[in-house]
Write a protein that holds these residues in place. Structure first.
Motif, PDB file in Angstrom:
ATOM      1  N   ARG A   2      23.524  41.084   8.502  1.00 47.02           N
ATOM      2  CA  ARG A   2      22.998  42.359   8.994  1.00 47.02           C
ATOM      3  C   ARG A   2      23.155  43.463   7.945  1.00 47.02           C
ATOM      4  O   ARG A   2      24.008  43.396   7.073  1.00 47.02           O
ATOM      5  N   GLU A   3      22.325  44.471   8.095  1.00 43.57           N
ATOM      6  CA  GLU A   3      22.304  45.584   7.133  1.00 43.57           C
ATOM      7  C   GLU A   3      23.656  46.289   7.049  1.00 43.57           C
ATOM      8  O   GLU A   3      24.131  46.605   5.958  1.00 43.57           O
ATOM      9  N   HIS A   4      24.296  46.535   8.189  1.00 42.79           N
ATOM     10  CA  HIS A   4      25.586  47.239   8.161  1.00 42.79           C
ATOM     11  C   HIS A   4      26.679  46.375   7.514  1.00 42.79           C
ATOM     12  O   HIS A   4      27.586  46.901   6.888  1.00 42.79           O
ATOM     13  N   GLU A   5      26.565  45.048   7.662  1.00 52.63           N
ATOM     14  CA  GLU A   5      27.532  44.164   7.002  1.00 52.63           C
ATOM     15  C   GLU A   5      27.329  44.198   5.485  1.00 52.63           C
ATOM     16  O   GLU A   5      28.305  44.258   4.728  1.00 52.63           O
ATOM     17  N   LEU A   6      26.078  44.176   5.060  1.00 56.36           N
ATOM     18  CA  LEU A   6      25.783  44.282   3.627  1.00 56.36           C
ATOM     19  C   LEU A   6      26.327  45.586   3.059  1.00 56.36           C
ATOM     20  O   LEU A   6      26.933  45.600   1.987  1.00 56.36           O
ATOM     21  N   LYS A   7      26.117  46.661   3.782  1.00 56.45           N
ATOM     22  CA  LYS A   7      26.607  47.974   3.343  1.00 56.45           C
ATOM     23  C   LYS A   7      28.121  47.969   3.250  1.00 56.45           C
ATOM     24  O   LYS A   7      28.711  48.516   2.306  1.00 56.45           O
ATOM     25  N   HIS A   8      28.770  47.339   4.211  1.00 57.41           N
ATOM     26  CA  HIS A   8      30.234  47.224   4.207  1.00 57.41           C
ATOM     27  C   HIS A   8      30.717  46.523   2.939  1.00 57.41           C
ATOM     28  O   HIS A   8      31.615  47.010   2.244  1.00 57.41           O
ATOM     29  N   PHE A   9      30.115  45.371   2.621  1.00 56.71           N
ATOM     30  CA  PHE A   9      30.525  44.631   1.429  1.00 56.71           C
ATOM     31  C   PHE A   9      30.163  45.378   0.146  1.00 56.71           C
ATOM     32  O   PHE A   9      30.917  45.361  -0.819  1.00 56.71           O
ATOM     33  N   GLU A  10      29.031  46.040   0.153  1.00 54.50           N
ATOM     34  CA  GLU A  10      28.640  46.828  -1.014  1.00 54.50           C
ATOM     35  C   GLU A  10      29.670  47.937  -1.273  1.00 54.50           C
ATOM     36  O   GLU A  10      30.081  48.157  -2.423  1.00 54.50           O
ATOM     37  N   ASP A  11      30.104  48.610  -0.219  1.00 55.28           N
ATOM     38  CA  ASP A  11      31.112  49.662  -0.363  1.00 55.28           C
ATOM     39  C   ASP A  11      32.428  49.109  -0.891  1.00 55.28           C
ATOM     40  O   ASP A  11      33.052  49.703  -1.782  1.00 55.28           O
ATOM     41  N   ILE A  12      32.843  47.966  -0.361  1.00 59.15           N
ATOM     42  CA  ILE A  12      34.084  47.332  -0.828  1.00 59.15           C
ATOM     43  C   ILE A  12      33.970  46.964  -2.306  1.00 59.15           C
ATOM     44  O   ILE A  12      34.890  47.217  -3.088  1.00 59.15           O
ATOM     45  N   LEU A  13      32.847  46.365  -2.679  1.00 58.35           N
ATOM     46  CA  LEU A  13      32.641  45.957  -4.075  1.00 58.35           C
ATOM     47  C   LEU A  13      32.622  47.160  -5.013  1.00 58.35           C
ATOM     48  O   LEU A  13      33.228  47.126  -6.090  1.00 58.35           O
ATOM     49  N   LYS A  14      31.953  48.225  -4.609  1.00 55.94           N
ATOM     50  CA  LYS A  14      31.895  49.427  -5.448  1.00 55.94           C
ATOM     51  C   LYS A  14      33.271  50.069  -5.596  1.00 55.94           C
ATOM     52  O   LYS A  14      33.635  50.531  -6.680  1.00 55.94           O
ATOM     53  N   GLU A  15      34.038  50.084  -4.509  1.00 53.39           N
ATOM     54  CA  GLU A  15      35.387  50.643  -4.557  1.00 53.39           C
ATOM     55  C   GLU A  15      36.279  49.815  -5.495  1.00 53.39           C
ATOM     56  O   GLU A  15      37.016  50.357  -6.316  1.00 53.39           O
ATOM     57  N   ARG A  16      36.176  48.509  -5.383  1.00 52.33           N
ATOM     58  CA  ARG A  16      36.968  47.625  -6.249  1.00 52.33           C
ATOM     59  C   ARG A  16      36.535  47.786  -7.711  1.00 52.33           C
ATOM     60  O   ARG A  16      37.370  47.781  -8.620  1.00 52.33           O
ATOM     61  N   LYS A  17      35.237  47.928  -7.930  1.00 55.30           N
ATOM     62  CA  LYS A  17      34.709  48.132  -9.284  1.00 55.30           C
ATOM     63  C   LYS A  17      35.313  49.389  -9.909  1.00 55.30           C
ATOM     64  O   LYS A  17      35.757  49.363 -11.066  1.00 55.30           O
ATOM     65  N   THR A  18      35.346  50.464  -9.151  1.00 57.05           N
ATOM     66  CA  THR A  18      35.941  51.711  -9.641  1.00 57.05           C
ATOM     67  C   THR A  18      37.404  51.519  -9.975  1.00 57.05           C
ATOM     68  O   THR A  18      37.883  51.974 -11.025  1.00 57.05           O
ATOM     69  N   GLN A  19      38.131  50.828  -9.107  1.00 56.25           N
ATOM     70  CA  GLN A  19      39.564  50.595  -9.338  1.00 56.25           C
ATOM     71  C   GLN A  19      39.787  49.739 -10.584  1.00 56.25           C
ATOM     72  O   GLN A  19      40.669  50.024 -11.383  1.00 56.25           O
ATOM     73  N   ILE A  20      38.988  48.702 -10.754  1.00 52.88           N
ATOM     74  CA  ILE A  20      39.152  47.827 -11.917  1.00 52.88           C
ATOM     75  C   ILE A  20      38.850  48.585 -13.207  1.00 52.88           C
ATOM     76  O   ILE A  20      39.581  48.445 -14.198  1.00 52.88           O
ATOM     77  N   LYS A  21      37.801  49.389 -13.201  1.00 53.99           N
ATOM     78  CA  LYS A  21      37.486  50.174 -14.403  1.00 53.99           C
ATOM     79  C   LYS A  21      38.651  51.078 -14.762  1.00 53.99           C
ATOM     80  O   LYS A  21      39.013  51.205 -15.933  1.00 53.99           O
ATOM     81  N   LYS A  22      39.268  51.702 -13.761  1.00 56.26           N
ATOM     82  CA  LYS A  22      40.435  52.555 -14.007  1.00 56.26           C
ATOM     83  C   LYS A  22      41.587  51.715 -14.555  1.00 56.26           C
ATOM     84  O   LYS A  22      42.253  52.111 -15.514  1.00 56.26           O
TER      85      LYS A  22
END
Length: 119
Positions: A2-22
């Motif tokens: 579902r769209e909201h599930e995709l958005k949930h995973f996208e948000d998690i991935l983007k947050e993790r990406k930011t943390q890893i870059k830091k």
């Protein structure tokens, strides 16, 4: 998925990406600081060298995870997120909750791990 599930995973991935870059930036600064530090004796030199190797190993692992996250974000954009790259079945929701950048379902992951061990 579902769209909201995709958005949930996208948000998690983007947050993790930011943390890893830091984390990578912090590791690089730490490595530079270690290079610039004054080493008094052989024990200090060995300690600095060990710390530098540890920081580099962490940075390498985090860079690998960052690449996997980028790949998963691309799969979200092209509509193939959550599909096993080996059997093309859906990856279980619980697996994606644990590892949102998973490329394989549990069964295929075990097959890949076993084949990697025998090489």
């Amino acid at each position: 998925m579902r769209e909201h599930e995709l958005k949930h995973f996208e948000d998690i991935l983007k947050e993790r990406k930011t943390q890893i870059k830091k984390n990578i930036e912090d590791s690089m600064r730490e490595i530079e600081d270690l290079k610039d530090s004054e080493v008094g004796d052989e024990a200090d030199h060995a300690s600095v060298s060990t710390d530098r190797m540890i920081e580099q190993a962490i940075s390498t692992q985090q860079t690998k995870e960052l690449n996997e996250i980028e790949f998963a974000l691309n799969k979200i954009r092209n509509g193939s997120y959550g599909m096993c790259e080996m059997c093309e079945e859906d990856i279980g929701f619980q697996r994606l909750k644990v590892k949102p950048h998973a490329r394989y379902c549990i069964v295929c992951r075990e097959i890949i791990e076993k084949s990697a061990k025998t090489k």
